[in-house]
Write a protein that holds these residues in place. Structure first.
Motif, PDB file in Angstrom:
ATOM      1  N   SER A 135      59.553 -31.162-135.682  1.00  0.00           N
ATOM      2  CA  SER A 135      58.904 -30.303-135.502  1.00  0.00           C
ATOM      3  C   SER A 135      58.611 -29.212-136.466  1.00  0.00           C
ATOM      4  O   SER A 135      57.437 -28.941-136.993  1.00  0.00           O
ATOM      5  N   SER A 136      59.822 -28.728-137.034  1.00  0.00           N
ATOM      6  CA  SER A 136      59.722 -27.804-137.896  1.00  0.00           C
ATOM      7  C   SER A 136      59.141 -28.357-139.345  1.00  0.00           C
ATOM      8  O   SER A 136      58.441 -27.551-139.946  1.00  0.00           O
ATOM      9  N   PHE A 137      59.524 -29.401-139.564  1.00  0.00           N
ATOM     10  CA  PHE A 137      59.185 -30.159-140.672  1.00  0.00           C
ATOM     11  C   PHE A 137      57.739 -30.492-140.715  1.00  0.00           C
ATOM     12  O   PHE A 137      56.907 -30.171-141.569  1.00  0.00           O
ATOM     13  N   LEU A 138      56.940 -30.714-139.583  1.00  0.00           N
ATOM     14  CA  LEU A 138      55.558 -30.868-139.635  1.00  0.00           C
ATOM     15  C   LEU A 138      54.883 -29.428-139.615  1.00  0.00           C
ATOM     16  O   LEU A 138      53.642 -29.389-140.510  1.00  0.00           O
ATOM     17  N   VAL A 139      55.528 -28.624-139.295  1.00  0.00           N
ATOM     18  CA  VAL A 139      54.828 -27.023-139.248  1.00  0.00           C
ATOM     19  C   VAL A 139      54.813 -26.953-140.763  1.00  0.00           C
ATOM     20  O   VAL A 139      53.904 -26.207-141.303  1.00  0.00           O
ATOM     21  N   SER A 140      55.999 -27.127-141.523  1.00  0.00           N
ATOM     22  CA  SER A 140      56.200 -26.789-142.688  1.00  0.00           C
ATOM     23  C   SER A 140      55.245 -27.351-143.610  1.00  0.00           C
ATOM     24  O   SER A 140      54.558 -27.037-144.820  1.00  0.00           O
ATOM     25  N   LEU A 141      54.858 -28.561-143.425  1.00  0.00           N
ATOM     26  CA  LEU A 141      54.004 -29.468-144.174  1.00  0.00           C
ATOM     27  C   LEU A 141      52.380 -28.740-143.872  1.00  0.00           C
ATOM     28  O   LEU A 141      51.655 -28.801-144.790  1.00  0.00           O
TER      29      LEU A 141
END
Length: 73
Positions: A45-51
């Motif tokens: 989820s953190s990866f998706l937010v950073s994208l």
């Protein structure tokens, strides 16, 4: 990246982070051992937010974190 896709990444990432928080509360109150799942969901989820974030927002977040950590040193 398209603005619609960035928005979708932010939306899904925030839903995932909320879900991970709910799992943490469930783990605390019931004693269920689901730590690996929580870590995986939080990381993805953190990866998706950073994208979904623009470079300017990422830069402001990093600066704010640096200021907060410098305060505690």
């Amino acid at each position: 990246m398209n603005k619609d896709i960035k928005g979708l990444c932010l939306f899904l990432g925030m839903i995932g982070l909320v879900y991970a928080a709910i799992l943490v509360l469930t783990m605390l109150f019931t004693g269920v051992k689901i730590l690996k799942s929580i870590v995986f969901i939080f990381a993805f989820s953190s990866f998706l937010v950073s994208l979904g974030l623009t470079p300017q927002v990422k830069q402001r977040l990093v600066q704010a974190l640096k200021q907060k950590t410098a305060f505690y040193k």
